[in-house]
Design a protein around this motif. Sequence first.
Motif, PDB file in Angstrom:
ATOM      1  N   GLU A 389      34.180  48.786  54.445  1.00 41.32           N
ATOM      2  CA  GLU A 389      33.617  47.446  54.613  1.00 41.32           C
ATOM      3  C   GLU A 389      34.350  46.425  53.751  1.00 41.32           C
ATOM      4  O   GLU A 389      34.597  45.293  54.188  1.00 41.32           O
ATOM      5  CB  GLU A 389      32.123  47.462  54.284  1.00 41.32           C
ATOM      6  CG  GLU A 389      31.285  48.146  55.337  1.00 41.32           C
ATOM      7  CD  GLU A 389      29.824  47.728  55.276  1.00 41.32           C
ATOM      8  OE1 GLU A 389      29.480  46.884  54.409  1.00 41.32           O
ATOM      9  OE2 GLU A 389      29.038  48.234  56.083  1.00 41.32           O
ATOM     10  N   MET A 390      34.707  46.798  52.530  1.00 41.34           N
ATOM     11  CA  MET A 390      35.419  45.869  51.657  1.00 41.34           C
ATOM     12  C   MET A 390      36.842  45.654  52.159  1.00 41.34           C
ATOM     13  O   MET A 390      37.374  44.547  52.064  1.00 41.34           O
ATOM     14  CB  MET A 390      35.413  46.373  50.215  1.00 41.34           C
ATOM     15  CG  MET A 390      34.039  46.486  49.610  1.00 41.34           C
ATOM     16  SD  MET A 390      33.964  46.045  47.865  1.00 41.34           S
ATOM     17  CE  MET A 390      34.118  44.284  47.886  1.00 41.34           C
ATOM     18  N   LYS A 391      37.462  46.692  52.716  1.00 35.54           N
ATOM     19  CA  LYS A 391      38.796  46.526  53.311  1.00 35.54           C
ATOM     20  C   LYS A 391      38.725  45.532  54.466  1.00 35.54           C
ATOM     21  O   LYS A 391      39.547  44.601  54.558  1.00 35.54           O
ATOM     22  CB  LYS A 391      39.309  47.870  53.823  1.00 35.54           C
ATOM     23  CG  LYS A 391      40.700  47.818  54.446  1.00 35.54           C
ATOM     24  CD  LYS A 391      40.939  48.947  55.416  1.00 35.54           C
ATOM     25  CE  LYS A 391      40.169  48.717  56.706  1.00 35.54           C
ATOM     26  NZ  LYS A 391      40.442  49.729  57.727  1.00 35.54           N
ATOM     27  N   ASP A 392      37.743  45.710  55.363  1.00 34.25           N
ATOM     28  CA  ASP A 392      37.585  44.797  56.506  1.00 34.25           C
ATOM     29  C   ASP A 392      37.308  43.376  56.038  1.00 34.25           C
ATOM     30  O   ASP A 392      37.803  42.403  56.634  1.00 34.25           O
ATOM     31  CB  ASP A 392      36.451  45.279  57.409  1.00 34.25           C
ATOM     32  CG  ASP A 392      36.766  46.615  58.085  1.00 34.25           C
ATOM     33  OD1 ASP A 392      37.968  46.953  58.162  1.00 34.25           O
ATOM     34  OD2 ASP A 392      35.824  47.308  58.510  1.00 34.25           O
ATOM     35  N   PHE A 393      36.528  43.233  54.954  1.00 36.55           N
ATOM     36  CA  PHE A 393      36.226  41.890  54.440  1.00 36.55           C
ATOM     37  C   PHE A 393      37.484  41.206  53.922  1.00 36.55           C
ATOM     38  O   PHE A 393      37.742  40.033  54.241  1.00 36.55           O
ATOM     39  CB  PHE A 393      35.187  41.972  53.322  1.00 36.55           C
ATOM     40  CG  PHE A 393      34.997  40.680  52.581  1.00 36.55           C
ATOM     41  CD1 PHE A 393      34.284  39.631  53.141  1.00 36.55           C
ATOM     42  CD2 PHE A 393      35.577  40.483  51.322  1.00 36.55           C
ATOM     43  CE1 PHE A 393      34.134  38.428  52.459  1.00 36.55           C
ATOM     44  CE2 PHE A 393      35.428  39.293  50.645  1.00 36.55           C
ATOM     45  CZ  PHE A 393      34.702  38.265  51.218  1.00 36.55           C
ATOM     46  N   PHE A 394      38.294  41.913  53.114  1.00 30.84           N
ATOM     47  CA  PHE A 394      39.526  41.324  52.574  1.00 30.84           C
ATOM     48  C   PHE A 394      40.498  40.950  53.692  1.00 30.84           C
ATOM     49  O   PHE A 394      41.129  39.892  53.657  1.00 30.84           O
ATOM     50  CB  PHE A 394      40.190  42.300  51.601  1.00 30.84           C
ATOM     51  CG  PHE A 394      39.439  42.516  50.324  1.00 30.84           C
ATOM     52  CD1 PHE A 394      38.794  41.468  49.686  1.00 30.84           C
ATOM     53  CD2 PHE A 394      39.352  43.782  49.748  1.00 30.84           C
ATOM     54  CE1 PHE A 394      38.094  41.662  48.505  1.00 30.84           C
ATOM     55  CE2 PHE A 394      38.655  43.988  48.570  1.00 30.84           C
ATOM     56  CZ  PHE A 394      38.022  42.919  47.953  1.00 30.84           C
ATOM     57  N   ARG A 510      37.495  39.888  44.404  1.00 29.21           N
ATOM     58  CA  ARG A 510      38.885  39.652  44.783  1.00 29.21           C
ATOM     59  C   ARG A 510      39.644  40.972  44.701  1.00 29.21           C
ATOM     60  O   ARG A 510      39.315  41.834  43.884  1.00 29.21           O
ATOM     61  CB  ARG A 510      39.548  38.613  43.875  1.00 29.21           C
ATOM     62  CG  ARG A 510      39.547  38.961  42.405  1.00 29.21           C
ATOM     63  CD  ARG A 510      40.009  37.775  41.575  1.00 29.21           C
ATOM     64  NE  ARG A 510      39.953  38.059  40.142  1.00 29.21           N
ATOM     65  CZ  ARG A 510      40.978  38.499  39.429  1.00 29.21           C
ATOM     66  NH1 ARG A 510      42.147  38.709  40.019  1.00 29.21           N
ATOM     67  NH2 ARG A 510      40.867  38.722  38.149  1.00 29.21           N
ATOM     68  N   PRO A 511      40.661  41.157  45.545  1.00 24.99           N
ATOM     69  CA  PRO A 511      41.381  42.437  45.553  1.00 24.99           C
ATOM     70  C   PRO A 511      42.444  42.499  44.463  1.00 24.99           C
ATOM     71  O   PRO A 511      43.260  41.598  44.323  1.00 24.99           O
ATOM     72  CB  PRO A 511      42.017  42.452  46.952  1.00 24.99           C
ATOM     73  CG  PRO A 511      42.202  41.009  47.288  1.00 24.99           C
ATOM     74  CD  PRO A 511      41.092  40.255  46.616  1.00 24.99           C
ATOM     75  N   ILE A 512      42.435  43.559  43.691  1.00 26.05           N
ATOM     76  CA  ILE A 512      43.451  43.799  42.664  1.00 26.05           C
ATOM     77  C   ILE A 512      44.292  44.995  43.101  1.00 26.05           C
ATOM     78  O   ILE A 512      43.775  46.097  43.258  1.00 26.05           O
ATOM     79  CB  ILE A 512      42.816  44.077  41.287  1.00 26.05           C
ATOM     80  CG1 ILE A 512      41.961  42.881  40.855  1.00 26.05           C
ATOM     81  CG2 ILE A 512      43.879  44.382  40.248  1.00 26.05           C
ATOM     82  CD1 ILE A 512      42.736  41.605  40.646  1.00 26.05           C
ATOM     83  N   SER A 513      45.579  44.766  43.305  1.00 27.95           N
ATOM     84  CA  SER A 513      46.467  45.817  43.796  1.00 27.95           C
ATOM     85  C   SER A 513      47.073  46.607  42.640  1.00 27.95           C
ATOM     86  O   SER A 513      47.450  46.042  41.616  1.00 27.95           O
ATOM     87  CB  SER A 513      47.592  45.214  44.637  1.00 27.95           C
ATOM     88  OG  SER A 513      47.070  44.602  45.790  1.00 27.95           O
ATOM     89  N   ASN A 514      47.169  47.903  42.842  1.00 27.18           N
ATOM     90  CA  ASN A 514      47.788  48.802  41.876  1.00 27.18           C
ATOM     91  C   ASN A 514      48.905  49.547  42.586  1.00 27.18           C
ATOM     92  O   ASN A 514      48.663  50.237  43.584  1.00 27.18           O
ATOM     93  CB  ASN A 514      46.745  49.781  41.333  1.00 27.18           C
ATOM     94  CG  ASN A 514      47.212  50.467  40.072  1.00 27.18           C
ATOM     95  OD1 ASN A 514      48.306  50.206  39.581  1.00 27.18           O
ATOM     96  ND2 ASN A 514      46.396  51.355  39.538  1.00 27.18           N
TER      97      ASN A 514
END
Length: 672
Positions: A389-394, A510-514
């Motif tokens: 769900e969070m992936k779809d939201f971003f 907010r998305p934080i990429s690693n």
Amino acid sequence: MKMGVFNARSICNKTAGILELLSDENIDICMLSETWLRKGDTSKISEIKDLGYNTSHCSRPGRGGGVAILFKKNLRLTKRNVKACKSFEHIECSMKSGNDIVRLISIYRSPSAALSNITDFLSDFDRYLEELLHLPGKIIIAGDFNIHMENKENSDTEKFTSLIERYGLVQHVTCSTHVNGGILDLVLTRSNACDQLGLSNVAVLQTPTTSDHYLVSFTCTTAPVNKSTRVQKFGRKIKDIDISCFKKDILSSDLNDPDKFVDCEKAAKIYNQILSEILESHAPLEKFSVNPDQSQWINSECQDARRKRRKAERDDRRLKSQESKAAYRKQCKKAEEILNRTRNDYYKNQLSVSDSKKDTYRIINNLMDRQLSQNIVPNIKEGQELCEEMKDFFVQKVEDIYRNIKENVTGNDKSDFSQSFCGTPMSKFKPVSEEELRRVIKELNKKECEEDPIPLKVFLQCLDELMQILLFIVNDSLINGNFPSTLKNALVRPAIKDENGDANSYKNYRPISNLPFLSKILEKCVYKQLDQHLNINNLHAEHQSGYRKNHSCETATLTIYNDMLCINDTKSKVVLLLLDLSAAFDTVNHNMLIKKLKNTYGLNNCVLDWFKSYLSDRSFTVSINGARSSTYYIRIGVPQGSILGPILFILYTKEISSIAKKHGFFHSYVRR
């Protein structure tokens, strides 16, 4: 279950002594008054946790006061927000017991309130009881009421007794609770509490403490719903790895066979696969349980001091002499000094040996009882479902913003502020030497990623053995203009924007990429050569701070402040307009960026091919508490959390400064 009532007279000053008293008496829950805890005393809350208790408290502004409920870490209590009263302080928590609820209320009526007319207190307490007794569940009200219940003829006592009897409440304490005499600390329950709660063994422990009140204890047969004290985890025993054997396995593997490398794509796969296999053989993934609440600093000296203090307490209760009381006080003071010193030494040592900023902040946040924002996630769903769900939201958020940008660009918007490149083009990268590569690795922020085949600590210890394949991957990538596909996936962790906001609203994240550490090594090598090209040809935006040498947040602030002062000197008015681009990095158009890199910044041939490869077929996966979403392939945007993402965004948006400069002064600042 054993409970207690205690007027602490500042738990802030004597934390260890009070907590040790509760621990010695095996108190599971204690209603405290006069804690002297203030709103910002998070370090004291951390100290209380280190000594075995959690706390729910209400601070009081100014000196004195404050109420709290302390409870052992295996218990789960929930605080209820209640309206404050002027004549007394109180805190209310609920605890599940089977299918029922037990409500625990800690009360404090200050001496200054006791000196005034009791009418205000009785009126406020009457209103509170009327609200409380309509709620479901059993109740235990305890605390320092500063009413002398032993004096039955006192008018205040009579009025208070009449009030609690009207609500069907019973007061259980019958012995003096103050060193100067008087029953001031009370335990109130419904009249049938002995049957409902199994309340019994009400006792006043006349042991000497720093407070002028005694600890009141009682037992209840109610069985709370305990939370698990141990957490099941999967992990590897990295500390048990024999580094010398680990290095030998690297040297005898395909990692040191150049004939197997072929190209950077194949070499990167060998790097990830072989290192993962070697790690599995030396530190296999195991399931284990940990106690997250266990204090690691309590050593044998602390345990010995506790035993001696308990023995002195038993002797004092048996002998009841001045000598035994003095010996007990002395042993209490000595035990408290040992506990405080041991705890201080432990954390000092932890800070001195921490080899990264992350470890240092983790220790400090633990000492200050701060909940890290990355540990806050929505609790409406769990596992892979939440990740999806969070992936779809971003994804949807970026697509909506990008669609609005395209819709708002009309055919009349033909102004071109870009400049054609005139200088020495950058057609190829220079190969990186071993010395340069070591310098790059040393400069990088040592942040690990779950996609890394081995922990960063082990990687740095085995750098000499891995140097051959690292050099090959980096130089083959630079020479042939190809970025390995195995390094293009980012793990995204949702980070909450406002810790006081709604934790269950996806909009508040907010998305934080690693990214893999090997990816950052390669990006840093490219960044150094790109930055040199931009500096030589003077291609940086004139008023850009961030990701430029000698251009930081501080210089941006000073520049804007100076411009404002200069305008004020001309007797003109100043308007400061701040523009924050939403999802800025995620809306970069790849085709437009490549076109700008070629026409405006003079990148071509192999260098341009490298950036095309770097931007194409990138993907991300949302990761929350070990669960992961499916992979989503990105069509637009530059990767956040990367080395090149910010500089590519700056180059992509350079024309904004030209537009703004045409209408006045301008300054921009970019951060990840």
